[in-house]
Design a protein around this motif. Structure first.
Motif, PDB file in Angstrom:
ATOM      1  N   VAL A  47       0.754  -1.341  -0.113  1.00 52.29           N
ATOM      2  CA  VAL A  47       0.167   0.084   0.116  1.00 52.29           C
ATOM      3  C   VAL A  47       0.755   1.220  -0.026  1.00 52.29           C
ATOM      4  CG1 VAL A  47      -1.693   1.299   1.289  1.00 52.29           C
ATOM      5  CG2 VAL A  47      -1.846  -0.968   1.290  1.00 52.29           C
ATOM      6  N   SER A  48       1.858   1.189   1.095  1.00 49.82           N
ATOM      7  CA  SER A  48       2.788   2.347   0.901  1.00 49.82           C
ATOM      8  C   SER A  48       4.060   1.952   1.545  1.00 49.82           C
ATOM      9  CB  SER A  48       2.031   3.472   1.646  1.00 49.82           C
ATOM     10  OG  SER A  48       2.103   3.225   3.229  1.00 49.82           O
ATOM     11  N   ALA A  64       5.891   2.514  -6.290  1.00 44.80           N
ATOM     12  CA  ALA A  64       6.502   1.622  -5.594  1.00 44.80           C
ATOM     13  C   ALA A  64       5.439   0.375  -5.449  1.00 44.80           C
ATOM     14  CB  ALA A  64       6.699   1.817  -4.064  1.00 44.80           C
ATOM     15  N   VAL A  65       5.644  -0.639  -5.882  1.00 44.18           N
ATOM     16  CA  VAL A  65       4.856  -1.912  -6.036  1.00 44.18           C
ATOM     17  C   VAL A  65       5.346  -3.202  -5.575  1.00 44.18           C
ATOM     18  CG1 VAL A  65       3.549  -0.970  -7.789  1.00 44.18           C
ATOM     19  CG2 VAL A  65       5.448  -2.465  -8.253  1.00 44.18           C
ATOM     20  N   GLY A  66       4.626  -3.970  -4.732  1.00 45.99           N
ATOM     21  CA  GLY A  66       5.252  -5.048  -4.233  1.00 45.99           C
ATOM     22  C   GLY A  66       4.291  -6.113  -3.609  1.00 45.99           C
ATOM     23  N   ASN A 133      -7.280  -6.455   7.678  1.00 45.45           N
ATOM     24  CA  ASN A 133      -6.189  -7.023   6.688  1.00 45.45           C
ATOM     25  C   ASN A 133      -5.317  -6.349   6.447  1.00 45.45           C
ATOM     26  OD1 ASN A 133      -7.634  -9.377   6.470  1.00 45.45           O
ATOM     27  ND2 ASN A 133      -9.256  -8.620   5.069  1.00 45.45           N
ATOM     28  N   VAL A 134      -4.658  -5.404   7.227  1.00 42.49           N
ATOM     29  CA  VAL A 134      -3.571  -4.387   6.790  1.00 42.49           C
ATOM     30  C   VAL A 134      -2.627  -4.571   8.097  1.00 42.49           C
ATOM     31  CG1 VAL A 134      -3.048  -1.967   6.755  1.00 42.49           C
ATOM     32  CG2 VAL A 134      -5.127  -2.665   6.028  1.00 42.49           C
ATOM     33  N   VAL A 146      15.808   1.211   7.794  1.00 49.18           N
ATOM     34  CA  VAL A 146      14.834   2.031   8.422  1.00 49.18           C
ATOM     35  C   VAL A 146      13.609   2.256   7.562  1.00 49.18           C
ATOM     36  CG1 VAL A 146      13.918   3.780   9.430  1.00 49.18           C
ATOM     37  CG2 VAL A 146      16.058   2.699  10.434  1.00 49.18           C
ATOM     38  N   ALA A 147      12.446   1.827   7.742  1.00 48.84           N
ATOM     39  CA  ALA A 147      11.366   2.075   6.666  1.00 48.84           C
ATOM     40  C   ALA A 147      10.131   1.521   7.376  1.00 48.84           C
ATOM     41  CB  ALA A 147      11.528   1.088   5.546  1.00 48.84           C
ATOM     42  N   THR A 148       8.889   1.896   6.793  1.00 51.37           N
ATOM     43  CA  THR A 148       7.639   1.657   7.178  1.00 51.37           C
ATOM     44  C   THR A 148       6.890   1.172   5.844  1.00 51.37           C
ATOM     45  OG1 THR A 148       7.520   3.242   9.145  1.00 51.37           O
ATOM     46  CG2 THR A 148       5.473   2.468   8.400  1.00 51.37           C
ATOM     47  N   THR A 149       6.409  -0.120   6.117  1.00 54.85           N
ATOM     48  CA  THR A 149       5.629  -0.497   4.703  1.00 54.85           C
ATOM     49  C   THR A 149       4.388  -0.899   5.326  1.00 54.85           C
ATOM     50  OG1 THR A 149       6.672  -2.763   5.225  1.00 54.85           O
ATOM     51  CG2 THR A 149       7.576  -1.779   3.515  1.00 54.85           C
ATOM     52  N   VAL A 150       3.546  -0.531   4.677  1.00 46.79           N
ATOM     53  CA  VAL A 150       1.898  -1.100   4.856  1.00 46.79           C
ATOM     54  C   VAL A 150       1.721  -1.973   3.829  1.00 46.79           C
ATOM     55  CG1 VAL A 150      -0.280  -0.032   5.136  1.00 46.79           C
ATOM     56  CG2 VAL A 150       1.512   1.192   5.711  1.00 46.79           C
ATOM     57  N   TRP A 151       0.981  -2.963   4.178  1.00 45.57           N
ATOM     58  CA  TRP A 151       0.637  -4.085   3.221  1.00 45.57           C
ATOM     59  C   TRP A 151      -1.018  -4.508   3.405  1.00 45.57           C
ATOM     60  CZ3 TRP A 151       4.314  -5.939   0.028  1.00 45.57           C
ATOM     61  CH2 TRP A 151       5.801  -5.666   0.392  1.00 45.57           C
TER      62      TRP A 151
END
Length: 154
Positions: A47-48, A64-66, A133-134, A146-151
């Motif tokens: 998501v981000s 950004a896609v994943g 579901n996030v 260091v990162a924040t990923t939202v799936w």
């Protein structure tokens, strides 16, 4: 006759109440089992993403896609482990340079919100949250990751 019936029934009722109350039983009830962390098994779409790789900017599709695939084992107490494979592509909007990140390995999560990942290409630690579901993963170590990923789970 009524007196005789009362003489017989009153002690019977008292005895039944004493037995029903448990008498001198002072045993404490068993504590409830520790609830494990949430089950994060599933296939997720990015998501981000924000962090060192994005110079602090929060980006998402199409820049950004994943995809991430997680398979969690049954929890043991407050800890759960599992396997994860992840593929992410980031296109720098300034110069068009494409960065691909792909890794697979094992993860550990705990009810206190801690997260660890041991992959073939990287290891990191941080925290996670699961809301519906996030899945949000906040990597705090090592500094370069260091990162924040939202799936979003599919």
């Amino acid at each position: 006759m009524k007196k005789r019936l009362r003489t017989f029934c009153v002690p019977l009722v008292v005895a039944t109440l004493v037995v029903g109350c448990g008498g001198d039983d002072t045993m404490d009830p068993e504590p409830p089992d520790v609830a494990g962390p949430p089950d994060v098994t599933g296939t997720y779409n990015l998501v981000s993403l924000s962090g060192v790789i994005t110079m602090g900017a929060t980006i998402g599709p199409p820049i950004a896609v994943g995809t991430a695939m997680l398979s969690q084992n049954p929890a043991s107490g407050d800890t759960a482990t599992g396997s994860m494979s992840m593929s992410l592509t980031f296109t720098n909007p300034l110069n068009g340079e494409v960065t691909e990140i792909a890794d697979q390995g094992t993860f550990t999560l705990r009810t206190d919100g801690s997260w660890e990942f041991a992959g073939q290409a990287q290891q990191n630690i941080g925290t996670f949250t699961m809301a519906g579901n996030v899945l949000t993963v906040m990597v705090t170590e090592p500094p370069a990751a260091v990162a924040t990923t939202v799936w979003q789970r599919q």
